[in-house]
Design a protein around this motif. Structure first.
Motif, PDB file in Angstrom:
ATOM      1  N   LEU A 346     -12.359  -6.844 -18.318  1.00  0.00           N
ATOM      2  CA  LEU A 346     -12.981  -6.024 -17.274  1.00  0.00           C
ATOM      3  C   LEU A 346     -14.497  -6.132 -17.331  1.00  0.00           C
ATOM      4  O   LEU A 346     -15.158  -6.241 -16.291  1.00  0.00           O
ATOM      5  CB  LEU A 346     -12.551  -4.564 -17.445  1.00  0.00           C
ATOM      6  CG  LEU A 346     -11.067  -4.283 -17.205  1.00  0.00           C
ATOM      7  CD1 LEU A 346     -10.734  -2.838 -17.554  1.00  0.00           C
ATOM      8  CD2 LEU A 346     -10.687  -4.578 -15.761  1.00  0.00           C
ATOM      9  N   GLU A 347     -15.071  -6.106 -18.531  1.00  0.00           N
ATOM     10  CA  GLU A 347     -16.522  -6.252 -18.656  1.00  0.00           C
ATOM     11  C   GLU A 347     -16.990  -7.599 -18.143  1.00  0.00           C
ATOM     12  O   GLU A 347     -17.930  -7.690 -17.345  1.00  0.00           O
ATOM     13  CB  GLU A 347     -16.942  -6.075 -20.120  1.00  0.00           C
ATOM     14  CG  GLU A 347     -17.119  -4.653 -20.565  1.00  0.00           C
ATOM     15  CD  GLU A 347     -17.929  -4.554 -21.847  1.00  0.00           C
ATOM     16  OE1 GLU A 347     -18.666  -5.505 -22.161  1.00  0.00           O
ATOM     17  OE2 GLU A 347     -17.826  -3.519 -22.525  1.00  0.00           O
ATOM     18  N   MET A 348     -16.355  -8.681 -18.631  1.00  0.00           N
ATOM     19  CA  MET A 348     -16.782 -10.024 -18.232  1.00  0.00           C
ATOM     20  C   MET A 348     -16.568 -10.256 -16.746  1.00  0.00           C
ATOM     21  O   MET A 348     -17.417 -10.821 -16.053  1.00  0.00           O
ATOM     22  CB  MET A 348     -16.050 -11.069 -19.063  1.00  0.00           C
ATOM     23  CG  MET A 348     -16.490 -11.118 -20.511  1.00  0.00           C
ATOM     24  SD  MET A 348     -15.773 -12.492 -21.444  1.00  0.00           S
ATOM     25  CE  MET A 348     -14.078 -11.938 -21.588  1.00  0.00           C
ATOM     26  N   GLY A 349     -15.418  -9.815 -16.231  1.00  0.00           N
ATOM     27  CA  GLY A 349     -15.137  -9.987 -14.812  1.00  0.00           C
ATOM     28  C   GLY A 349     -16.129  -9.238 -13.952  1.00  0.00           C
ATOM     29  O   GLY A 349     -16.575  -9.740 -12.914  1.00  0.00           O
ATOM     30  N   TYR A 350     -16.508  -8.031 -14.364  1.00  0.00           N
ATOM     31  CA  TYR A 350     -17.466  -7.241 -13.590  1.00  0.00           C
ATOM     32  C   TYR A 350     -18.833  -7.911 -13.578  1.00  0.00           C
ATOM     33  O   TYR A 350     -19.478  -8.028 -12.528  1.00  0.00           O
ATOM     34  CB  TYR A 350     -17.572  -5.827 -14.171  1.00  0.00           C
ATOM     35  CG  TYR A 350     -18.412  -4.902 -13.323  1.00  0.00           C
ATOM     36  CD1 TYR A 350     -17.855  -4.186 -12.278  1.00  0.00           C
ATOM     37  CD2 TYR A 350     -19.790  -4.759 -13.563  1.00  0.00           C
ATOM     38  CE1 TYR A 350     -18.630  -3.347 -11.483  1.00  0.00           C
ATOM     39  CE2 TYR A 350     -20.568  -3.932 -12.777  1.00  0.00           C
ATOM     40  CZ  TYR A 350     -19.980  -3.224 -11.744  1.00  0.00           C
ATOM     41  OH  TYR A 350     -20.757  -2.407 -10.948  1.00  0.00           O
ATOM     42  N   GLN A 351     -19.291  -8.356 -14.749  1.00  0.00           N
ATOM     43  CA  GLN A 351     -20.601  -9.008 -14.827  1.00  0.00           C
ATOM     44  C   GLN A 351     -20.660 -10.238 -13.934  1.00  0.00           C
ATOM     45  O   GLN A 351     -21.657 -10.468 -13.234  1.00  0.00           O
ATOM     46  CB  GLN A 351     -20.900  -9.389 -16.279  1.00  0.00           C
ATOM     47  CG  GLN A 351     -21.156  -8.207 -17.188  1.00  0.00           C
ATOM     48  CD  GLN A 351     -21.082  -8.563 -18.653  1.00  0.00           C
ATOM     49  OE1 GLN A 351     -20.636  -9.653 -19.022  1.00  0.00           O
ATOM     50  NE2 GLN A 351     -21.509  -7.659 -19.523  1.00  0.00           N
ATOM     51  N   GLN A 352     -19.613 -11.046 -13.943  1.00  0.00           N
ATOM     52  CA  GLN A 352     -19.586 -12.254 -13.125  1.00  0.00           C
ATOM     53  C   GLN A 352     -19.464 -11.931 -11.641  1.00  0.00           C
ATOM     54  O   GLN A 352     -20.071 -12.594 -10.795  1.00  0.00           O
ATOM     55  CB  GLN A 352     -18.423 -13.143 -13.559  1.00  0.00           C
ATOM     56  CG  GLN A 352     -18.586 -13.726 -14.955  1.00  0.00           C
ATOM     57  CD  GLN A 352     -17.292 -14.293 -15.501  1.00  0.00           C
ATOM     58  OE1 GLN A 352     -16.204 -13.910 -15.081  1.00  0.00           O
ATOM     59  NE2 GLN A 352     -17.386 -15.195 -16.458  1.00  0.00           N
ATOM     60  N   ALA A 353     -18.683 -10.901 -11.311  1.00  0.00           N
ATOM     61  CA  ALA A 353     -18.393 -10.596  -9.914  1.00  0.00           C
ATOM     62  C   ALA A 353     -19.592 -10.028  -9.169  1.00  0.00           C
ATOM     63  O   ALA A 353     -19.721 -10.207  -7.955  1.00  0.00           O
ATOM     64  CB  ALA A 353     -17.221  -9.621  -9.820  1.00  0.00           C
ATOM     65  N   VAL A 354     -20.501  -9.343  -9.871  1.00  0.00           N
ATOM     66  CA  VAL A 354     -21.626  -8.700  -9.185  1.00  0.00           C
ATOM     67  C   VAL A 354     -22.916  -9.502  -9.284  1.00  0.00           C
ATOM     68  O   VAL A 354     -23.940  -9.083  -8.738  1.00  0.00           O
ATOM     69  CB  VAL A 354     -21.861  -7.270  -9.745  1.00  0.00           C
ATOM     70  CG1 VAL A 354     -20.600  -6.428  -9.624  1.00  0.00           C
ATOM     71  CG2 VAL A 354     -22.353  -7.312 -11.195  1.00  0.00           C
ATOM     72  N   THR A 355     -22.881 -10.667  -9.962  1.00  0.00           N
ATOM     73  CA  THR A 355     -24.100 -11.448 -10.197  1.00  0.00           C
ATOM     74  C   THR A 355     -24.121 -12.699  -9.331  1.00  0.00           C
ATOM     75  O   THR A 355     -23.140 -13.440  -9.284  1.00  0.00           O
ATOM     76  CB  THR A 355     -24.200 -11.847 -11.681  1.00  0.00           C
ATOM     77  OG1 THR A 355     -24.198 -10.669 -12.489  1.00  0.00           O
ATOM     78  CG2 THR A 355     -25.480 -12.632 -11.955  1.00  0.00           C
ATOM     79  N   PRO A 356     -25.235 -12.983  -8.632  1.00  0.00           N
ATOM     80  CA  PRO A 356     -25.347 -14.220  -7.848  1.00  0.00           C
ATOM     81  C   PRO A 356     -25.204 -15.455  -8.727  1.00  0.00           C
ATOM     82  O   PRO A 356     -25.550 -15.428  -9.917  1.00  0.00           O
ATOM     83  CB  PRO A 356     -26.760 -14.140  -7.247  1.00  0.00           C
ATOM     84  CG  PRO A 356     -27.119 -12.692  -7.283  1.00  0.00           C
ATOM     85  CD  PRO A 356     -26.427 -12.127  -8.493  1.00  0.00           C
ATOM     86  N   ASP A 357     -24.726 -16.539  -8.150  1.00  0.00           N
ATOM     87  CA  ASP A 357     -24.449 -17.759  -8.914  1.00  0.00           C
ATOM     88  C   ASP A 357     -25.694 -18.275  -9.636  1.00  0.00           C
ATOM     89  O   ASP A 357     -25.610 -18.716 -10.783  1.00  0.00           O
ATOM     90  CB  ASP A 357     -23.901 -18.833  -7.976  1.00  0.00           C
ATOM     91  CG  ASP A 357     -23.385 -20.042  -8.735  1.00  0.00           C
ATOM     92  OD1 ASP A 357     -22.396 -19.890  -9.472  1.00  0.00           O
ATOM     93  OD2 ASP A 357     -23.980 -21.131  -8.611  1.00  0.00           O
ATOM     94  N   ARG A 358     -26.841 -18.196  -8.994  1.00  0.00           N
ATOM     95  CA  ARG A 358     -28.049 -18.759  -9.598  1.00  0.00           C
ATOM     96  C   ARG A 358     -28.534 -17.951 -10.802  1.00  0.00           C
ATOM     97  O   ARG A 358     -29.385 -18.424 -11.576  1.00  0.00           O
ATOM     98  CB  ARG A 358     -29.173 -18.839  -8.560  1.00  0.00           C
ATOM     99  CG  ARG A 358     -29.687 -17.495  -8.099  1.00  0.00           C
ATOM    100  CD  ARG A 358     -30.737 -17.637  -7.001  1.00  0.00           C
ATOM    101  NE  ARG A 358     -31.271 -16.347  -6.592  1.00  0.00           N
ATOM    102  CZ  ARG A 358     -32.244 -15.712  -7.229  1.00  0.00           C
ATOM    103  NH1 ARG A 358     -32.808 -16.269  -8.284  1.00  0.00           N
ATOM    104  NH2 ARG A 358     -32.671 -14.544  -6.805  1.00  0.00           N
TER     105      ARG A 358
END
Length: 433
Positions: A346-358
């Motif tokens: 959940l932590e890793m998925g949240y960090q990736q999901a809300v952060t722009p690719d760059r």
């Protein structure tokens, strides 16, 4: 599937190394809990030294290229460690130097790993993808820890390390075969000076209403985790004297708990919300460490045992009091793994999901460097506390620090976070909004 295979094989080897390295330092080199803490610190020191630059460096290359180079390099370092150990040419400073090189390569791999995953998996599926990767990692932890104990006892620690070296070579070979438009995106060319890019990454993490508290929580938590990681092998090997097999069994219990945790992670997050599940898991972990901290008390009731420095034989030869200490340590590890398994995807998925690719590589490298920097502080601290006041006292300190970390998150806005509400669309992520 190939990315999952490469990750799983590498994870399996990693847990063999976790046991083998502890046995190498504490038994073969006759080291102390402080030595174990220093070796752990050297493994993570590159994150503290190079972490802020890692994400920017990784963006200059294709992510797959970085992952392949890091895997092959880690394999070579472990092979050198294994050969040197087999020849009797190792001491604690040499192990620290080799693990520093290993940690530098692992830092580059970590920075590329999370951003590479977003090229393979749509953002709405990132939590599930992380859960699947975490499940395979915890299965590797469960079997790897148990097998490692028997393997180290059978072929000695240096040869067990050689197995992990081959697991990295295998992972690199699989990644070489992983070609396609998604996996070979060109390097990112972020504008601005090095300092400006570092500052942009820091502002994104610590200025974000929910990523910021999550980051501060993880930094505090890693100090407690590092203390626990430094002294737990000393508890099992030196104080309880259960040998490599006992260390593998207790670490395997953490793996069993983590497998169960990852199985419920996604559904729990959907039902109760990402923030609530993460906070609940963080509050549960100090209780699990407290159980482990009680095991030396039970161990003190053991009236007789082998000569100092030797391990007990097979579990069938353990005294009743020692079984009680083992049970507390194993149950504590199980519950600790359960909470970690529920929380991590959940932590890793949240960090990736809300952060722009760059910004993903910079976000990942910055967070991991700060967290690993806390290990550089916490691991020697754990060894010093154990040397001054005992392993049990060090574990109680670790439990208290983890409780503080959980309270930081409980009192923040992250406690109400839901990845379904906060995640970026693919278009927003690529546009960097």
């Amino acid at each position: 599937m190939r990315f999952w295979l490469a990750s799983t094989v590498s994870d399996f080897g990693t847990y063999i190394t976790t046991v083998a390295l502890s046995v190498l330092v504490l038994v073969a080199l006759d080291g102390t809990a402080l030595d174990q803490g220093l070796v752990n610190a050297s493994r993570w020191a590159p994150y503290l030294v190079f972490g802020l630059f890692a994400g920017i460096w990784v963006d200059q290359f294709r992510r797959r290229t970085v992952l392949i180079a890091a895997d092959l390099g880690c394999g070579l370092v472990l092979a050198a460690l294994a050969v040197s150990g087999a020849l009797g040419a190792l001491n604690v400073p040499a192990v620290m130097a080799l693990m520093f090189g290993f940690g530098t390569l692992a830092l580059m791999s970590d920075a590329a790993y999370r951003s590479f995953l977003t090229h393979l998996v749509p953002r709405p599926l990132l939590v599930r993808a992380n859960a699947r990767l975490q499940q395979s990692m915890t299965v590797a932890q469960t079997t790897g820890g148990a097998v490692a104990g028997a393997l180290v006892a059978l072929v000695t620690a240096p040869f067990a390390l050689l197995i992990d070296a081959f697991s990295y070579f295998f992972s690199g070979a699989v990644l070489i075969s992983l070609k396609g438009s998604a996996t070979d995106r060109p390097p990112l060319h972020n504008p601005g000076s090095l300092g400006r890019q570092i500052a942009e990454g820091l502002r994104w993490i610590y200025g974000h209403a929910r990523l910021g508290p999550l980051a501060w929580k993880s930094h505090i938590w890693f100090i407690g985790s590092a203390i626990m990681g430094a002294v737990f092998p000393a508890l099992i090997l030196n104080e309880l004297r259960l040998g490599a097999f006992g260390l593998g069994l207790t670490m395997g219990c953490a793996g069993v708990g983590a497998v169960l945790g990852t199985l419920i992670s996604h559904r729990a997050g959907e039902r109760w919300g990402t923030g609530r599940v993460v906070v609940a898991s963080d509050l549960f972990q100090p209780l699990a460490v407290a159980l482990i901290a009680l095991s030396p008390v039970v161990a003190a009731a053991v009236s007789s045992g082998p000569a100092t420095g030797d391990a007990y034989g097979s579990p069938g030869e353990w005294p009743a009091g020692l079984w009680g200490a083992f049970a507390l340590a194993a149950v504590g590890q199980f519950f600790f793994g359960l909470a970690m398994g529920a929380e991590s995807p959940l932590e890793m998925g949240y960090q990736q999901a809300v952060t722009p690719d760059r910004l993903i590589a910079r976000m990942s490298a910055t967070l991991r460097s700060a967290n690993r920097g806390m290990i550089v502080v916490g691991a020697p601290l754990g060894g010093l506390i154990a040397a001054a006041a005992g392993v049990g006292a060090a574990l109680w300190v670790a439990s208290g620090i983890m409780l503080i970390a959980a309270l930081v998150l409980l009192l923040s806005r992250f406690s109400s976070a839901r990845v379904e509400d906060d995640q970026l669309t693919e278009e927003e992520a690529l546009a960097g909004e």
